[in-house]
Design a protein around this motif. Sequence first.
Motif, PDB file in Angstrom:
ATOM      1  N   UNK A  41     -10.384   0.089  -6.127  1.00 46.79           N
ATOM      2  CA  UNK A  41      -9.646  -0.327  -4.868  1.00 46.79           C
ATOM      3  C   UNK A  41      -8.165   0.463  -4.687  1.00 46.79           C
ATOM      4  N   UNK A  42      -7.338   0.448  -5.487  1.00 49.70           N
ATOM      5  CA  UNK A  42      -6.119   1.403  -5.344  1.00 49.70           C
ATOM      6  C   UNK A  42      -5.805   2.069  -6.578  1.00 49.70           C
ATOM      7  N   UNK A  43      -5.349   3.393  -6.229  1.00 47.98           N
ATOM      8  CA  UNK A  43      -5.193   4.393  -7.018  1.00 47.98           C
ATOM      9  C   UNK A  43      -4.116   3.860  -8.033  1.00 47.98           C
ATOM     10  N   UNK A  44      -4.503   3.998  -9.431  1.00 43.75           N
ATOM     11  CA  UNK A  44      -3.363   3.474 -10.574  1.00 43.75           C
ATOM     12  C   UNK A  44      -2.011   3.865 -10.346  1.00 43.75           C
ATOM     13  N   UNK A  45      -1.593   5.107  -9.801  1.00 39.84           N
ATOM     14  CA  UNK A  45      -0.211   5.631  -9.577  1.00 39.84           C
ATOM     15  C   UNK A  45       0.345   4.930  -8.297  1.00 39.84           C
ATOM     16  N   UNK A  46      -0.111   3.961  -7.716  1.00 36.22           N
ATOM     17  CA  UNK A  46       0.386   3.577  -6.411  1.00 36.22           C
ATOM     18  C   UNK A  46       1.331   2.367  -6.715  1.00 36.22           C
ATOM     19  N   UNK A  47       2.404   2.464  -6.368  1.00 34.91           N
ATOM     20  CA  UNK A  47       3.461   1.358  -6.543  1.00 34.91           C
ATOM     21  C   UNK A  47       3.593   0.660  -5.394  1.00 34.91           C
ATOM     22  N   UNK A  48       3.406  -0.602  -5.631  1.00 38.75           N
ATOM     23  CA  UNK A  48       3.489  -1.702  -4.619  1.00 38.75           C
ATOM     24  C   UNK A  48       5.001  -1.834  -4.007  1.00 38.75           C
TER      25      UNK A  48
END
Length: 75
Positions: A41-48
């Motif tokens: 669903x979401x790239x591992x490196x993506x920071x919310x």
Amino acid sequence: VTAPGFSNNKKNNHITVTIKKTEEKLQIYIDNNKIAEYEKAIPTALLFNALSFTHGRSDSETEKYYISNIKITKD
């Protein structure tokens, strides 16, 4: 996705929603019951760094929502 305990026919709904991200996987729980899981669903490196809620219509008494007690944690 069906949300157990939540109904547009009730005037008040009280449920706990948990959104959990582990690496690329995203899981959604309602009252500790997993209702959805997305493996990529979401790239591992993506920071919310933001969270938003959108509600498209509120023309009925059962289509109004109150959201409270939002908590963001890191395990």
